[in-house]
Design an enzyme around this catalytic site. Structure first.
Site, PDB file in Angstrom:
ATOM      1  N   MET A  78       0.842  -1.205   0.000  1.00  0.00           N
ATOM      2  CA  MET A  78       0.000   0.000   0.000  1.00  0.00           C
ATOM      3  C   MET A  78       0.871   1.246   0.000  1.00  0.00           C
ATOM      4  O   MET A  78       1.961   1.251   0.570  1.00  0.00           O
ATOM      5  CB  MET A  78      -0.877   0.015   1.265  1.00  0.00           C
ATOM      6  CG  MET A  78      -1.923  -1.065   1.274  1.00  0.00           C
ATOM      7  SD  MET A  78      -3.226  -0.770   0.091  1.00  0.00           S
ATOM      8  CE  MET A  78      -4.479  -0.045   1.165  1.00  0.00           C
ATOM      9  N   CYS A  79       0.356   2.274  -0.592  1.00  0.00           N
ATOM     10  CA  CYS A  79       1.063   3.537  -0.650  1.00  0.00           C
ATOM     11  C   CYS A  79       0.610   4.408   0.507  1.00  0.00           C
ATOM     12  O   CYS A  79      -0.257   4.035   1.290  1.00  0.00           O
ATOM     13  CB  CYS A  79       0.762   4.222  -1.967  1.00  0.00           C
ATOM     14  SG  CYS A  79       0.937   3.103  -3.375  1.00  0.00           S
TER      15      CYS A  79
END
Lengths: 265, 265
Positions: B1-2
């Site tokens: 995930m960013c």
């Protein structure tokens, strides 16, 4: 008047040497104190750095000199404002996406009557003649070519249209142009634009605007072809070719792949 | 995930403090090694800095920490690649011009079935789900609102449509969003997004990810309102508000001016 700098190369190349001389014109040896910008194409991607302050004192410009970004196409611009305030929105280069490609544009010169050029897909963010002309030009290309040209014949048609549009803008004043789409670099000369192609055997070059010499033989391989374009020649010991007014050159991988207009065929 | 970082302020404000903590997550305290970017709106203009390398080692990121750019809206993103290679064309934030404004977008999450979202005006340059979703979303807004909304009623209609489009994307997976047009900052929560608003009397804040404390009272005037949004709270001594899944917040000048979705009205 502003100044333009461009590069087309067949291998990812850093432009630190040329940019060092170029940015000295931004408030150093030149009067171009009203902002600067530089755009890089890298592996199909695009990024630009823009600053509405004089390049010679800009920490971002110093970073670009010290941090070699390797690119196959570069467009840079230093600005002396005539139309439009000194602010970020008026700082070249400008960019718009067309056919899934980032199109990058920088203009040197001044136009009259540009306000009536009709806009379609693209609209200016700032208030310069340059950005308005870009939005018109790109919109006209997209109107006639809704899709990416699929073959050489369509590509030649696109370039002929681009030349006609540049000639129309030249009719409105001074229109020296650098334009790129990631594959090709387009240079149109209205009054002043010069270029040089460096290839093996590589030699030394001395900047005109700063005390710096580079021996390209130390930084290249025998197959490298690197062409640099600038409003005025950047070095004082090499033979730059001056473009002819009305001439459009199409560059790819450091070489001229097409020529439109009054230049030699 | 960013991870996402955003700011909305009523005076031009530098984001150096928050960005310093945030970029430590880019390969330092976090696993987000696949590039980073930050976009600034300044006086109607826009610029972004993007790098496909880990933020914690990026000289461009260090410059952003050391060179305070004062802005009223900021969007930043650090990437952990899932869809699309690690390269510049896939590095957030993405930008497109609509109605003469630069629209900037960063996405945290992953979508399925995004390839069939139909495109019109805007086409991706890279090959991520994020950029495809952006081109679809902006194209849908433009299709329904060919011109800049002229009054509050049209603006409210635009925001309702934006919320519906975000909900549709949330139906395809995880879609946490920061989006801006220079006037407004839009935040949509799918799973994780938190915010804090700082105003007088200003106090001290301690970063969670780096040893750094700032006393905002020394850097602000009594009328300043500065809101920061992030995937996870950036400080460990302040009360951040976590957004509710399905909630869209519209920010202007540091304040929430509209709220759509399941959050409290």
């Amino acid at each position: 008047m502003c100044e333009l700098l461009g590069m087309s190369a067949n291998v990812p190349t850093d432009i630190c040497f040329s940019f060092t001389g170029f940015l000295h014109r931004g408030g150093g040896t030149g009067p171009h104190r009203d902002g600067w910008g530089i755009a890089f194409y890298e592996e199909g991607g695009y990024r630009d750095f823009r600053d509405p302050h004089p390049s010679v004192r800009s920490p971002i410009a110093r970073l670009i000199c010290d941090y070699p970004i390797k690119s196959t196409i570069v467009i840079s611009h230093i600005r002396q404002a005539n139309v439009g305030q000194v602010r970020l929105a008026n700082t070249h280069p400008f960019v718009r996406e067309m056919w899934g490609r980032p199109w990058c544009y920088a203009h040197n010169g001044q136009l009259t009557g540009w306000q009536t050029l009709p806009l379609g897909f693209y609209h200016p963010v700032g208030d310069t003649d340059s950005e308005h002309a870009f939005c018109w030009l790109l919109g006209e290309l997209r109107r006639r070519f809704p899709e990416l040209p699929a073959d050489d014949e369509q590509r030649r048609g696109l370039w002929r249209l681009l030349h006609r549009l540049c000639e129309r803008l030249r009719g409105l004043g001074v229109f020296n142009l650098l334009l790129a789409d990631g594959d090709y670099l387009y240079a149109f000369c209205s009054t002043r634009l010069a270029h040089i192609t460096r290839r093996a055997p590589f030699g030394r070059a001395n900047l005109s605007d700063a005390e710096l010499t580079v021996n390209f033989a130390e930084h290249t391989t025998p197959d490298d072809v690197v062409s640099v374009l600038a409003t005025e020649p950047l070095t004082d010991n090499e033979d730059w070719v001056r473009m002819v007014p009305g001439e459009l050159l199409v560059w790819k991988d450091g070489e001229i792949v097409a020529r439109h207009g009054p230049g030699p065929a």
